[in-house]
Design a protein around this motif. Structure first.
Motif, PDB file in Angstrom:
ATOM      1  N   ASP D   2       0.880  -1.291   0.001  1.00  0.00           N
ATOM      2  CA  ASP D   2      -0.045  -0.079   0.000  1.00  0.00           C
ATOM      3  C   ASP D   2       0.955   1.328   0.152  1.00  0.00           C
ATOM      4  O   ASP D   2       1.861   1.203   0.932  1.00  0.00           O
ATOM      5  CB  ASP D   2      -0.991   0.083   1.329  1.00  0.00           C
ATOM      6  N   ASP D  36      -3.379   4.769  -0.469  1.00  0.00           N
ATOM      7  CA  ASP D  36      -3.654   3.806  -1.463  1.00  0.00           C
ATOM      8  C   ASP D  36      -3.897   2.322  -1.012  1.00  0.00           C
ATOM      9  O   ASP D  36      -3.021   1.878  -0.190  1.00  0.00           O
ATOM     10  CB  ASP D  36      -2.739   3.542  -2.618  1.00  0.00           C
ATOM     11  N   CYS D  38      -5.171  -1.630  -1.524  1.00  0.00           N
ATOM     12  CA  CYS D  38      -5.081  -2.589  -2.712  1.00  0.00           C
ATOM     13  C   CYS D  38      -6.025  -3.799  -2.037  1.00  0.00           C
ATOM     14  O   CYS D  38      -5.682  -4.313  -1.101  1.00  0.00           O
ATOM     15  CB  CYS D  38      -4.180  -3.056  -3.478  1.00  0.00           C
ATOM     16  N   SER D  39      -7.406  -4.030  -2.616  1.00  0.00           N
ATOM     17  CA  SER D  39      -8.336  -4.941  -2.075  1.00  0.00           C
ATOM     18  C   SER D  39      -8.094  -5.171  -0.590  1.00  0.00           C
ATOM     19  O   SER D  39      -7.892  -6.264  -0.023  1.00  0.00           O
ATOM     20  CB  SER D  39      -8.095  -6.228  -2.656  1.00  0.00           C
ATOM     21  N   ILE D  97     -12.297   0.884  -8.987  1.00  0.00           N
ATOM     22  CA  ILE D  97     -11.441   1.748  -8.332  1.00  0.00           C
ATOM     23  C   ILE D  97     -12.498   2.810  -7.344  1.00  0.00           C
ATOM     24  O   ILE D  97     -13.174   3.656  -8.017  1.00  0.00           O
ATOM     25  CB  ILE D  97     -10.781   2.805  -9.149  1.00  0.00           C
ATOM     26  N   ARG D 110      -8.385  -0.026  -4.595  1.00  0.00           N
ATOM     27  CA  ARG D 110      -8.167  -0.749  -5.960  1.00  0.00           C
ATOM     28  C   ARG D 110      -8.960  -2.097  -5.567  1.00  0.00           C
ATOM     29  O   ARG D 110      -8.303  -2.875  -4.697  1.00  0.00           O
ATOM     30  CB  ARG D 110      -6.743  -0.934  -6.398  1.00  0.00           C
ATOM     31  N   SER D 112      -8.261  -4.835  -7.174  1.00  0.00           N
ATOM     32  CA  SER D 112      -7.192  -5.828  -7.586  1.00  0.00           C
ATOM     33  C   SER D 112      -5.979  -5.107  -7.945  1.00  0.00           C
ATOM     34  O   SER D 112      -5.818  -3.954  -8.296  1.00  0.00           O
ATOM     35  CB  SER D 112      -7.600  -6.906  -8.669  1.00  0.00           C
ATOM     36  N   SER D 113      -4.753  -5.934  -7.756  1.00  0.00           N
ATOM     37  CA  SER D 113      -3.371  -5.076  -7.935  1.00  0.00           C
ATOM     38  C   SER D 113      -3.169  -4.963  -9.414  1.00  0.00           C
ATOM     39  O   SER D 113      -2.375  -4.502  -9.925  1.00  0.00           O
ATOM     40  CB  SER D 113      -2.302  -6.003  -7.438  1.00  0.00           C
TER      41      SER D 113
END
Lengths: 322, 322, 322, 322, 322
Positions: D2, D36, D38-39, D97, D110, D112-113
């Motif tokens: 992240d 940020d 991610c999931s 997003i 997000r 997914s990555s």
């Protein structure tokens, strides 16, 4: 042939005077003048345009055919383009009518003499008492006549659509192609009406919205009436397009149905014909089958052919394939 | 047959008096009068129109059938055109109803006697206490009845569409053509409803928007209720069009499927029949093939025919071509 | 089975008391009451309607199934109709839910017991702290549950559409007809969802637009959230219609392709079978052709058959007709 | 993995610090922070959501995939959902997003990555001087990158459509089915883009409409620029749908043409083959026809076969049936 | 090749001076300058952009082809993108024209030299007296020329559509495929025109709406005139799409009709040919049928063939199957 009229205080005072006399009347605000020009040259329009102070762009549009109903507002006058329709021998013609309207003058420019301006004059005279409303009244009668013309065409198209509907489920194939051609042609006519007749709605609607700026309050219901007619033109032609679409889809379905029908018939008859072919083929072999070269062979062969054919025929008939 | 009524302070005071007595009541602002005219002549309307001060354009529209639901506002009255529907022996008829509404009078003009005005009267009497709302209430009951009539037609069309859906995947070909004809006819009915019944929505919506200018506040929910029904008419008929489209597309797909099916059957049977034809052709040659003129030729030929036919039949059956 | 609840200051105070006790609580403005009626008779509704002052038109709509999601505003209350969905054995059912909401009361009228009101109660209890927002909160949870139900149906339809897409380019013809039937049925479901589920959007949007007139500011995001879901329902179902259209067009193209394919196969095999038929026909003539009645005739005939057949077979294979 | 960033007065001050340090920076109004995730799990978001005062409904939407581009406004922050696209091996993926934007913080979540956030960081650093515009600038670069991604996908689809157009009038039938499959797949991709990429237009348009409430005036042209791109996405995808429709209709026409063509060929060859069959059939009869058992019979039969075949072949070639 | 012009007080003062002399004139508010750049590099634009204070985003758009007609408003200038059309050997090309307009400067950036800027200069000189309206007048002449170009293309497409209509009911099958290809191509051209030419309407409409903020009142009718032309472009292309759709549907119907026709012909001829085959098959049996090995057999067989064939031929002809 160009026609002219002069109204004073709602009364027709002069008519048929030469266009060159324009200047005498234009300055007179108590008078309303009308000039009609049929497919004029640039020179023809130059004089009037100068007297009335018409905008050069509007004048140019009036001379060159431009294919779009519209209402343009200039400082001193309105410029209107509408399309009259004419059905002659199943051909749909559009005649461009350009109109200049100032406070006290109306100029109509017809693309061709095929538009019957006399009928408009008859309408003016039939309601002579309304001439007191001036140029906007003259315009109203003209627009009313043009929109009535659209109606007549739609009525013909409507009748045509009904004929097509009646022919649709007939089984005669010559008619089929005829129906297709007529459907195509009807659709085409409706596309053209939609482009050149239906937008008259916006022109009239826009005149109506200006209301008392350009017309006496007593005229409003009359313009509203024409507007209603243009709405009906629009709705009617939309409705007809829908019906033509319905006809087309039914045609496609019909053809599919008929093709299946024909295929079944072909199959049935091919099977029926295959019976004697198969049997005579058998009895045509050069090998000593039972009955070879003997009368009994002939009778058996013939019996098999007759019986086989009849049985198959009945079987197909029962399944509705024949 | 023309019917008349006079309400005073919400109470029915007189009924069935001659139209010629109009003048007595029209001036009386405490009274509400109703006149019904069935396919009147110009003369019939002239008197009422004069008494109530109706606009000549509206009067003309009421006499001439004009095919467009609308609401026109004149200085002293409203003019409404709506279309009642009637399904008789699967024929969809529209009956034009023209309505003039002043502050204290309602004039209904029916195009033909097929519209059942008595049912409207029954509705008025069933809710006699609402008569206190005057002419707008009378109008409400009339519009409500007409919109209910649209519903009845839509219900019949809806049932029809369900029948079509049920028939769609039946394999009987006679039904196929029947389904096509009915689909075509149902679509046509919906097009006509869309043109003459659905726009009642705009008429009622427009009455509603004027609100307290023309009706008592207590009536608003009742007009809202009719408006809801007209919205439902619109949504329902749109929905039915969509379902008819669905049926049509399924028909096209079905026919394609069946054609492929028939083609496979034809191919299979043609191939099966080709076996004996080929073999008996071979044994029919006038050349000394093995078994020519000998019993063994007959047995071999017959064996080949039987075995070949059975093998092919099974092969096609396995691939679902038969 | 009819359920009732009484909240005071956001706390559940009583539950399950008889509907006849309504009068005790309705007058108490510090309390919020909820009544649930399942397929009530006119008499059942009469009492509540009287206590809460519900408009007779709304009451009538609540009793008669009327097939249109809507929000009506009366002086003292809102009247809402929405449709819950249920998929049972691939049949899509709609259950009409009528709702009356006053300042401090919520009345829910279910058309049938198949709508699971207990799930709504569970939601209320799961967010018990929000009960402070009163009747609008109770309404929110109900609408949220109904819209979630629409989502579940759309998810099933979406899965179905994906299955159809997967089956589309399979070559098994039995599946073909199955795919057609399912496509037809899926389209029909979407048409019905569009008519009865999608307009929930307007109902919620309209509640949202009134904002603080009817609900606490803190509730707005929650209603916005339901509104987002209704928008997604609309977009999703539109998207699915588009995909169903895509499937249908692909089916038509596929069938055309297969028909061409079958026709080529038929042609090829017919040509191949024509070779031996033609040759044995020749050698079956009763005229002294070269090899007539001689072994050489047999060898030549057989050689021509074998070679001709093989050559044609290869030629068609090369052109991809077999 | 992240990522975090801290800008102060438009200058990047810290980066990569643990999300747990949020509290230090959030209160500082002179700083802009970016996080940020991610999931993330519910727990991951809980802290940030508490620090920034995010609404629980928005937080829930960020965690659960919800398939709809939207912009929600809460009292203290905006919540945005958009979809990034990715084409991998002809599969179109959408990555959700979710974005929270407060006055001085931006949180990106997000799904997914697979969404390349590093590219966004590169864009930020490439225009480091614009960091002075704070969070709205960071958001701009992110949206710009996502919309550019939509463009890349549309470019691939556009190329595909051109390939399909090129293949359309090829006569190879294997290609035909390929074209159909690709057309189906392309249409499907466009439907999905329309649902998840095109509505980004409304999100950006809505940000733009708020204008100076949420962004510095100098940023407006940049947002306008992204908005223009979203408009182009919409127009382009609409245009591509139209072209796919054009291809489909041309396919149907083509197949109809080919079927007619094949039918003519079949008919022609069947007729040609019928000639020798008929003649050898005649000469195979066991009746003393002229030439029976005589060489002249053979010559006449052969001559008839050759001449008949050639004449028919030429006739069909002349009518373009072969 | 880059062209430049300097007008002072409506009079052309200098022309063809190097772009580097920009700075001398730009500051002079009594002058109007025009620069034309043909496919410039970033460096080429840098200088002018600096002098005139053009926004970097607009400059970037002018360099990169971006495929969307638009009007962007920046603080100190307008940025316009429009597309000129060119039909060369039936290929429709679009040439991007980017335009910057400040109070007293016009910069035109052409994507390629294929756009004939000299024609625009000719128009300027032809109406030299209008130069007094400054940059907006120069822009008007440019837009007018571009829209005239769209018209020319539409005229060609219109002629093409008429040709297609004429060919539609021809029975020559080679033409059929040609018609399909042309229909496909025409539709494609119309899609592209709709995307790149039709939106010029919004650009001009938006200039017109700003009115006196950006142009002298005397110019308004001239912009209105261009706007009318763009409306006509839109309506005309819509109308042509409709006609192309009409042609396509007629094609499908036609093909269905022809297929049915061919199937009937095939069936008829197959039946006719089956007659001699069946009869000679019968007489080819090796069994003593009546006439076996006797002249009478030959005569009967031949008679049956001739009579049977003639009877069938007449029967089919009567039913219009041949």
């Amino acid at each position: 042939m160009d026609r002219t009229r002069l109204y004073r205080n709602g009364v027709l005072e002069a008519e048929g005077f030469p266009i060159d006399d324009v200047s005498e009347h234009v300055g007179d605000t108590s008078a309303v003048v009308w000039f009609d020009l049929c497919s004029p040259t640039q020179a023809d329009l130059a004089k009037i345009s100068e007297e009335l102070g018409l905008h050069p762009l509007a004048v140019e549009d009036a001379i060159h055919s431009q294919q779009r109903p519209k209402l343009d507002t200039y400082d001193s006058h309105l410029f209107i383009t509408v399309y009259a329709t004419r059905l002659a021998e199943d051909e749909l013609d559009f005649i461009e009518i350009s109109i200049f309207m100032t406070r006290n003058a109306l100029v109509t420019v017809r693309e061709s003499s095929e538009f019957d301006i006399d009928e408009v004059i008859r309408r003016w005279d039939a309601n002579a008492d309304m001439a007191k409303f001036g140029a906007p009244y003259l315009l109203h009668a003209l627009l009313d006549h043009i929109v009535d013309g659209h109606f007549e065409v739609l009525q013909v198209v409507d009748d045509r659509v009904e004929e097509l509907e009646d022919d649709l489920f007939q089984n005669n194939s010559r008619d089929m192609q005829h129906v297709q051609r007529r459907t195509f042609d009807t659709h085409k006519k409706l596309v053209r009406l939609r482009r050149l007749a239906v937008p008259t709605r916006e022109v009239v609607g826009s005149l109506l919205r200006r209301g008392e700026d350009i017309m006496d309050r007593g005229l409003t219901p009359y313009y509203q009436d024409v507007y209603d007619h243009t709405l009906r033109t629009a709705e009617w032609s939309e409705s007809l397009r829908d019906l033509v679409g319905n006809i087309r889809e039914a045609q496609v379905n019909q053809q599919g149905f008929r093709l299946n029908d024909i295929m079944k018939k072909i199959t049935s008859w091919a099977a029926i014909i295959a019976v004697p072919t198969m049997i005579t083929g058998f009895y045509g072999q050069n090998v000593p089958y039972p009955g070879f070269g003997q009368p009994v062979g002939f009778w058996v062969s013939t019996a098999l052919i007759v019986v086989g054919t009849i049985l198959l025929y009945r079987a197909f008939q029962k399944r509705n394939w024949l």
